[in-house]
Design an enzyme around this catalytic site. Sequence first.
Site, PDB file in Angstrom:
ATOM      1  N   GLY A  96      46.162  26.719  34.336  1.00 10.87           N
ATOM      2  CA  GLY A  96      46.468  25.323  34.352  1.00 10.87           C
ATOM      3  C   GLY A  96      45.452  24.601  34.934  1.00 10.87           C
ATOM      4  O   GLY A  96      45.476  22.808  34.517  1.00 10.87           O
ATOM      5  N   TYR A 145      40.842  32.647  53.772  1.00  8.60           N
ATOM      6  CA  TYR A 145      40.314  32.419  52.509  1.00  8.60           C
ATOM      7  C   TYR A 145      39.046  33.165  52.395  1.00  8.60           C
ATOM      8  O   TYR A 145      38.744  33.739  51.426  1.00  8.60           O
ATOM      9  CB  TYR A 145      40.359  31.161  52.022  1.00  8.60           C
ATOM     10  CG  TYR A 145      39.927  30.639  50.266  1.00  8.60           C
ATOM     11  CD1 TYR A 145      39.909  30.720  49.461  1.00  8.60           C
ATOM     12  CD2 TYR A 145      38.108  30.276  50.511  1.00  8.60           C
ATOM     13  CE1 TYR A 145      39.709  30.053  48.240  1.00  8.60           C
ATOM     14  CE2 TYR A 145      37.606  29.956  49.620  1.00  8.60           C
ATOM     15  CZ  TYR A 145      38.466  29.529  48.343  1.00  8.60           C
ATOM     16  OH  TYR A 145      37.994  29.502  47.562  1.00  8.60           O
TER      17      TYR A 145
END
Length: 255
Positions: free
Chosen positions: A21, A162
């Site tokens: 998105g 991460y």
Amino acid sequence: MMPSAIFPDLKDRSVLITGGGSGIGAALTEGFVRQGSRVAFIDIADEASQALAERLGREYGNRPLYLNTDLRDIEALRASVGKATGAHGPVTVLVNNAAWDDRHDIDEVTAEYWDKNQSINLRPQFFAAQAVAPGMRQAGGGSIVNFTSTSFMINQGNFPSYTAAKAGIIGLTKGLAGRLGPENIRVNAIAPGWVITERQRDLWVTEDGLKSHIAKQVLKEEIQPGDMVGPCLFLASDAARMLTAQTLIVDGGYL
């Protein structure tokens, strides 16, 4: 900038994109819509995702299916794969793009934070692949593209959970490729360099920092989200039919 290449075999293919998105994901969603693929995308940013689906429907006459899903919820992820399959047929292209790149210091990471980070950056990539694999087998094959990052390759130290996840994605890619290859399912990874999304620009880009980074690239331009589309389309398409277990670095020549 969207690539000009058209891959005829991607027309009408059932494509599922996680994190589709915004940022790189929104560019990927548009890229596959432009190919005439039947696209479903997963995200949690409801307003932006609805607006993206509406815009692409207007511009291309090929509205993607937006599935509001928290990827930390594996049952919800499986349900969304089922909805994508119900709408477009078995998913034959999966793009595992979703990520959460918040910065964090080693001295401040808790066990709870670590688990949350991995539950977004690594775990869903496996379970999304697991969920689409039966449909790919039914369809006679497919392509999975996992997004990793060059951040762990350059020893970037300000988000260790991460970078651990992004390194893990390469191992996952190779393991899945080995298991699924005999069933004609290819699994590859893309490792972007510093892609200047709106989020990057708002949170972390400084003029000096960006200039310094681009100076180390061979190609002296900002890397844009659209620059990830062509490599992803290629890996998804039959043009890469004998290419699997590979990581494609797209960083402007930084490495």
